[in-house]
Design an enzyme around this catalytic site. Structure first.
Site, short mmCIF file in Angstrom:
data_model
loop_
_atom_site.label_atom_id
_atom_site.label_comp_id
_atom_site.label_asym_id
_atom_site.label_seq_id
_atom_site.Cartn_x
_atom_site.Cartn_y
_atom_site.Cartn_z
N ALA A 9 0.70 -1.26 -0.08
CA ALA A 9 0.07 0.05 0.07
C ALA A 9 0.68 1.43 -0.09
O ALA A 9 2.06 1.23 0.74
CB ALA A 9 -0.99 -0.03 1.24
N LYS A 58 4.64 7.48 -7.87
CA LYS A 58 6.07 8.20 -7.64
C LYS A 58 7.18 7.03 -7.65
O LYS A 58 8.32 7.17 -7.15
CB LYS A 58 6.13 8.92 -6.43
N GLY A 59 6.67 5.69 -7.93
CA GLY A 59 7.90 4.60 -8.07
C GLY A 59 8.15 3.97 -6.49
O GLY A 59 8.91 3.04 -6.68
N ALA A 112 5.97 2.08 -4.80
CA ALA A 112 5.73 0.54 -4.92
C ALA A 112 6.57 -0.29 -5.40
O ALA A 112 6.90 -1.40 -5.10
CB ALA A 112 4.36 0.22 -5.58
N ASN A 134 -7.71 -4.88 -10.70
CA ASN A 134 -6.78 -3.99 -10.22
C ASN A 134 -5.68 -3.96 -11.31
O ASN A 134 -4.62 -4.43 -11.21
CB ASN A 134 -6.20 -3.95 -9.17
N TYR A 191 3.16 -5.59 -11.09
CA TYR A 191 3.93 -6.96 -10.90
C TYR A 191 4.37 -7.60 -12.02
O TYR A 191 5.50 -8.08 -12.25
CB TYR A 191 3.08 -7.77 -10.31
#
Length: 239
Positions: free
Chosen positions: A155, A163-164, A166, A193, A200
């Protein structure tokens, strides 16, 4: 692309891992990805609840945060031989002269048991473990699978998305899995999603086809959420 679980595992020794960049914890001079510490727990709980339960309001949202906080500190027991850690992306991370209270070796659930007097602001979270609660059991005795790390609770606070962060959390989780000696890393992704699926996939995760009539475990969320199982093979550095 969808491949079978068995085929994915069988080629693990020849799979290429992510490049050297994911071994570094620093995202930028302002954002650092590291293990969560005691002082982060409330903000981790806030990030989790505001991301996964945004429709809840006071007082229920406060109760959810408190429940998550207590679970982090007291409830995240880990079976023998397994590991779990909570990673945080922190804005305004501590400098080298930061003063700590507590021991770096102490662990409370998945949280580092020392307290930093110069803490930053938690912008993103991720949990990675080898408990294998959401992986298919092995053999007729339904034994726990070993050597596969599992990612959950990814999260990022709304103001810091895209903004990178995750991506860096996932990269850090992969690096941690290699340190643990895992040969693969897995997760469940909400099929509705598209952003998460793209994230991923860009990191090399592949959808794994679940055998028909198989009763594979899944995260316990809303009954309307459909999950896809994804996995990535890792190359463990030589000892």
């Amino acid at each position: 692309m969808v491949i079978s679980y068995e085929k994915l595992i069988s080629i693990s020794e020849i799979c290429q891992a992510s490049q050297v960049a994911d071994l570094f914890s620093t995202v930028s001079p302002e954002i650092v990805v590291r293990e969560a510490r005691l002082e982060d727990c409330w903000e981790v709980a806030e990030t989790h609840c505001s991301s996964f339960f945004p429709e809840y309001s006071f007082p229920l949202d406060f109760v959810l945060r408190l429940d998550r906080l207590l679970a982090m500190v007291f409830g995240l027991s880990v079976p023998n031989g397994c590991k779990r850690t909570c990673l945080v992306a922190v804005i305004g991370g501590p400098s080298n002269d930061t003063f700590y209270i507590g021991s770096e070796d102490l662990k409370l659930g998945g949280v580092e048991g020392r307290f930093c007097l110069n803490r930053g602001y938690v912008a993103g979270i991720l949990t990675v473990d080898t408990v294998a609660d959401f992986l298919p059991r092995k053999g007729p005795l339904r034994q726990r699978r070993m050597g596969i790390a599992y990612v959950s609770n990814v999260a990022v606070r709304e103001n810091f998305r895209r903004k990178g962060i995750a991506k860096r959390l996932i990269a850090k989780a992969e690096a941690q899995a290699r340190i643990w000696g895992c040969r693969a890393i897995a997760l469940h992704c909400d099929l509705n999603n598209a952003g998460a699926t793209k994230l991923y996939t860009s990191h090399g995760f592949k959808c794994v086809k679940v055998p028909e009539a198989a009763n594979w475990p899944q995260p316990k969320t809303s009954p309307n959420v459909q999950f896809g199982f994804m996995m990535k093979l890792l190359r463990v550095p030589p000892e």
